[in-house]
Design an enzyme around this catalytic site. Structure first.
Site, PDB file in Angstrom:
ATOM      1  N   HIS A   1     -12.975  -2.086  -2.911  1.00 54.93           N
ATOM      2  CA  HIS A   1     -12.214  -1.514  -1.802  1.00 54.93           C
ATOM      3  C   HIS A   1     -12.628  -2.151  -0.468  1.00 54.93           C
ATOM      4  CE1 HIS A   1      -9.449   2.095  -1.509  1.00 54.93           C
ATOM      5  NE2 HIS A   1      -9.515   1.701  -0.259  1.00 54.93           N
TER       6      HIS A   1
ATOM      7  N   LYS B   1      -7.233  -0.883 -10.249  1.00 55.23           N
ATOM      8  CA  LYS B   1      -7.929  -1.559  -9.142  1.00 55.23           C
ATOM      9  C   LYS B   1      -9.186  -0.778  -8.780  1.00 55.23           C
ATOM     10  CE  LYS B   1      -7.141  -3.009  -4.318  1.00 55.23           C
ATOM     11  NZ  LYS B   1      -8.218  -2.224  -3.679  1.00 55.23           N
TER      12      LYS B   1
ATOM     13  N   THR C   1      -5.210   2.503  -7.781  1.00 57.60           N
ATOM     14  CA  THR C   1      -6.558   2.488  -7.222  1.00 57.60           C
ATOM     15  C   THR C   1      -7.381   3.606  -7.845  1.00 57.60           C
ATOM     16  OG1 THR C   1      -5.845   1.511  -5.132  1.00 57.60           O
ATOM     17  CG2 THR C   1      -7.912   2.733  -5.111  1.00 57.60           C
TER      18      THR C   1
ATOM     19  N   TYR D   1      -2.010   5.488  -5.110  1.00 56.25           N
ATOM     20  CA  TYR D   1      -3.024   6.532  -5.191  1.00 56.25           C
ATOM     21  C   TYR D   1      -2.439   7.681  -5.998  1.00 56.25           C
ATOM     22  CZ  TYR D   1      -5.772   4.273  -1.502  1.00 56.25           C
ATOM     23  OH  TYR D   1      -6.524   3.388  -0.769  1.00 56.25           O
TER      24      TYR D   1
ATOM     25  N   SER E   1       0.810  -1.201   0.000  1.00 57.13           N
ATOM     26  CA  SER E   1       0.000   0.000   0.000  1.00 57.13           C
ATOM     27  C   SER E   1       0.856   1.269   0.000  1.00 57.13           C
ATOM     28  CB  SER E   1      -0.902   0.021   1.236  1.00 57.13           C
ATOM     29  OG  SER E   1      -1.571   1.261   1.373  1.00 57.13           O
TER      30      SER E   1
END
Length: 369
Positions: A259, A235, A158, A132, A108
């Site tokens: 998510h 994603k 994402t 992100y 992440s």
């Protein structure tokens, strides 16, 4: 006292006993009334198996490839943020565990261990980096460059978080990262100070409001592809329409994901979205799934519907809270053995034996009564 865990549900029980409310609710909660959070798990039971008999399953082979890289079985670690809230070694313990069981970890952006620290812990293990996209493109570019330099083999972008979903538990708790922890991939005062919570929202909500780019379009994916040398996976895709656009804009893979039920409540469970995405892309890119995978038969069902692999998030956290690296390893070993058993009892000796004829949707059962 509970004995040694024998299934993933056992790890969840132990997890709930071990963490403080702030951390426990952050990992466990979903958006709003948590309809999708619950349905992600429940939906798998609506698909029933049609096993084949008298097949030689004396040597079940679970090996497969994802983006050309071999993994020992088609279950990886989904990107889960701030893992040091669960265990002092956080993402580094997870990286060591995932490497030891021979599969893929998606790290992440919001990790509490840095890109570099996780890479060192992972060693030669397969790792992808979840990304992100930030209003300040220099932040995004820096993350991509560091990921590439440290051996991450793909970017997982994402796309379902232009703004953060409303998670009631976090709002009630005024969720904030513990003072001794930090988002290790960011060092600026602006990033860290934005995590300070207000009275009515979590610190994470404020962080996304201040720093993340809500103007994302498919052209943003084109831009990401133009500045990276590694494959790009999107994603957060749940529909055939977006899957077709993903192919049109040149992505290398699609993660069917909602998510973990933490963004828009009331959307389809990921297993219910998987079929239309697979049908839309028609093999032009690999399709993966996360959300709700809790047992080996879930893995089998997802692959029968066309997923190349699945990724687990919360169960990794449960294992981490239970026993650090050893706990995460045990989670994967249990799921691997369950998947092997499910393959064998369904008449599948290798991954290529798994196909849609193994499944029927439960409503078809009732229609015959």
């Amino acid at each position: 006292m509970m004995q040694k865990p024998v299934c993933l549900a056992d790890f969840e029980v132990l997890f709930k006993r071990s963490l403080d409310k702030n951390a426990r609710d952050y990992y466990s909660s979903g958006a709003n009334q948590e309809q999708t959070l619950k349905d992600n798990v429940d939906a798998f039971s609506r698909y029933r198996l049609r096993p084949r008999m008298l097949r030689d399953v004396s040597n079940v082979n679970m090996k497969t490839t994802i983006l050309g890289e071999e993994v020992d079985f088609p279950v990886g670690a989904a990107p889960t943020a701030m893992q040091k809230m669960s265990h002092s070694e956080g993402e580094m313990a997870t990286a060591r565990a995932v490497a030891s069981v021979g599969t893929c970890m998606i790290v992440s952006s919001w990790a509490t261990s840095s890109i570099e620290e996780v890479a060192q812990a992972s060693g030669s293990g397969l790792r992808w980096f979840q990304l992100y996209l930030y209003t300040d493109k220099n932040i995004t570019m820096n993350l991509i460059e560091r990921a590439e330099r440290n051996g991450y083999k793909a970017l997982v972008v994402t796309v379902d978080t232009p703004i953060l979903g409303r998670r009631l538990a976090d709002a009630r708790n005024g969720f904030n990262l513990s003072s001794h922890l930090q988002l290790a991939n960011f060092s600026t005062d602006m990033v860290q100070s934005s995590l300070d919570s207000s009275q009515s929202e979590s610190g994470l909500y404020r962080y996304t409001q201040v720093l993340m780019d809500s103007k994302l379009t498919w052209d943003t994916i084109v831009w990401v592809k133009s500045i990276t040398r590694v494959p790009v996976i999107v994603k957060g895709i749940l529909t055939a329409e977006d899957a077709l656009l993903a192919v049109q804009y040149g992505v290398d893979g699609i993660m069917v994901s909602n998510h973990g039920g933490r963004q828009l409540d009331g959307v389809l469970a990921t297993i219910d979205s998987l079929g239309e995405v697979v049908e839309a892309v028609k093999g032009r890119v690999e399709v993966y799934l996360d959300g709700g995978v809790r047992q080996g038969t879930d893995v089998l069902k997802a692959l029968a519907l066309g997923a190349k692999a699945v990724f687990i998030g919360r169960p990794v956290i449960w294992g981490l809270a239970y026993q650090g690296r050893a706990g995460v390893e045990e989670v994967f070993k249990i799921l691997k053995e369950e998947f092997k058993l499910a393959m064998a009892l369904s008449g599948c000796a290798k991954i290529s034996d798994i196909n849609p004829t193994l499944l029927t949707y439960q409503k078809h059962l009732f229609s015959k009564l």
